[in-house]
Write an enzyme that holds these catalytic residues in place. Sequence first.
Site, PDB file in Angstrom:
ATOM      1  N   CYS A  88       0.821  -1.210   0.000  1.00  0.00           N
ATOM      2  CA  CYS A  88       0.000   0.000   0.000  1.00  0.00           C
ATOM      3  C   CYS A  88       0.852   1.255   0.000  1.00  0.00           C
ATOM      4  O   CYS A  88       2.045   1.224   0.283  1.00  0.00           O
ATOM      5  CB  CYS A  88      -0.847   0.051   1.267  1.00  0.00           C
ATOM      6  SG  CYS A  88      -2.212  -1.086   1.241  1.00  0.00           S
ATOM      7  N   ASP A 493      21.673  36.205 -12.605  1.00  0.00           N
ATOM      8  CA  ASP A 493      20.346  36.761 -12.874  1.00  0.00           C
ATOM      9  C   ASP A 493      20.088  38.009 -12.031  1.00  0.00           C
ATOM     10  O   ASP A 493      20.241  37.991 -10.807  1.00  0.00           O
ATOM     11  CB  ASP A 493      19.296  35.693 -12.563  1.00  0.00           C
ATOM     12  CG  ASP A 493      17.914  36.155 -12.938  1.00  0.00           C
ATOM     13  OD1 ASP A 493      17.498  35.851 -14.063  1.00  0.00           O
ATOM     14  OD2 ASP A 493      17.268  36.819 -12.114  1.00  0.00           O
TER      15      ASP A 493
HETATM   16 ZN   LIG Z   1      -3.909   0.172   0.162  1.00  0.00          ZN
END
Ligand SMILES: [Zn+2]
Length: 566
Positions: A88, A493
């Site tokens: 996950c 710059d």
């Molecule tokens: Zn999950």
Amino acid sequence: MPADWTFADFDTLTVRRFRTSLPCCKSILERGPKTSRIRVPVNYHEPTGKVAELMTLDWQVCSRARLSRDPRFDGKFYIGVVGSGVYCRPICPAPTAKEKNVRYFPSAAAAAEAGFRPCLRCRPESCPGTPAWLGTSNTVSRALRLIDESGLEDGGVELLAERLGVGSRHLRRLFVRHLGATPMAVAQTRRLHFAKKLIDETRLPMQQIAIASGFGSVRRFNAGIHKIYHRTPTQIRKLARQTATQTDNQYLFRLHFRPPYHWQGMLDFLAARATPGVEVVEGSAYRRTIATNGFEGYFEVSPDQSRDALLVRIDFPEPRSLFHIVERIRAMFDLNADWTSIVQTLRSEPVLAASVQADPGLRVPGCWNPFELTVRAILGQQVTVKGATALAGRMTSAFGKSFAGPKGLTHLFPSPGNLSDAKLASVGLTGARAETIRALARAVVRGKIKFEGVVDSEEFLSRLCEIPGIGQWTAQYVAMRALGEPDAFPSSDLGLLRALSLTSARELERRAEPWRPWRAYAAMYLWRIGAPQKGAAKRAFHEREKIVSEEELPSRTANPGRIMCG
Ligand SMILES: [Zn+2]
């Protein structure tokens, strides 16, 4: 988030030292929680050859991030759950597993190699990408960039290693150390993830998805998906909730980032520089025409803040190019940035600290097309941003191919072939500027300068600087926006100097030393500081990029080796 700890924990890049030899990495990662650890300061310039210690994730930090579901860690590590066998994202909405059943992995590929399947709920394939800096290894970052650009199809790991100038065994070792997986596994996981994204988020026929994601045949695609997800592609598509209706050739993707993301800052920057006919900023959306692999189309990007994502609508006739297009958009909008690390460094400078606090999440805008960006940078030398934008518009309508797109999109930006002999004086360019652009175009046409597959940016930039009229400012600006070098810094710059009330590039470089390796982000903040917001002083805003003349710059800055993040 619990109040008693900070993300500084993660940023010091806690490293655990193992006496075990490297090939055992997988078993180490599976061994689970361990509390003893040593802290190693991050040294971004460390040679990549040392593999004495194995870098892996800090269990305690991962654990806290997991329990708080903190989106700032999304994509920085993955969680494998023993029992369910899935892996996950840290933000997964599924009920939190017990710590003893959890394994942490530095990459999706490492979780896959350890036998975990991607979760169908939090969809690890839609994570923000791996942070581009990856601790100490430039070699791994470069390798990942090359894998993004063209995959590992031709020649595999051997060729990849050769291009990076290292041995293939060494490259494998570096990958295992930093990502917990081999280059092959990383490339394969990416391909699978992209296929899953196409199944979920588009209506492309499976046969086209098989080709677009590089499987070669539908049979292999079906087998690959089934092996990983335990479902057929058709079953997966049934599970996906497609909200927006899509027409032919139109694809809608949601590309995630790690918050915060300062969308308005990105949009303001792009709006001021939008080439008329090629790019349009309207409301909170950015749109532009694109051409790649001989096909033409356009895309539109708008924010989906509630989901920490950008909504990307791509209109393109050739689905085979989708992977490439999506990766380029990801880079253009700097979606892989690792804000936690960046902010930690920038806070050390008082001038930046206030600005970072007020406007968190400013990113470095990349570009769609590096050639176009370089031309645009040349046009911007010594004129206002507004002036350069007008020139770019005239150049495009004179030399660019016309394109029938939605509102405001009328042309493709001129290709190198279009510009190599173009009579640019007719659109108002000075003789010298015109010659610089033609010389650049010719160098690209002849293959002397190749923007794709840049392995060594220092070498690339010094070749770019051989073109008369291209100096350090232009090179650093190109490094920042086209090569995605987080430490690039156009120190001459004028806008940057003004923001800090300094007068020389040398002074600024000294001041910027502690901001490494994030000087490009510092530049974005300094430009913003120098630019009064909203209406009040628009002129100053448009002038902020006016630079010290390239020709006037003494050689003191002409040392890209020292300037670039090595
Ligand atoms: Zn999950």
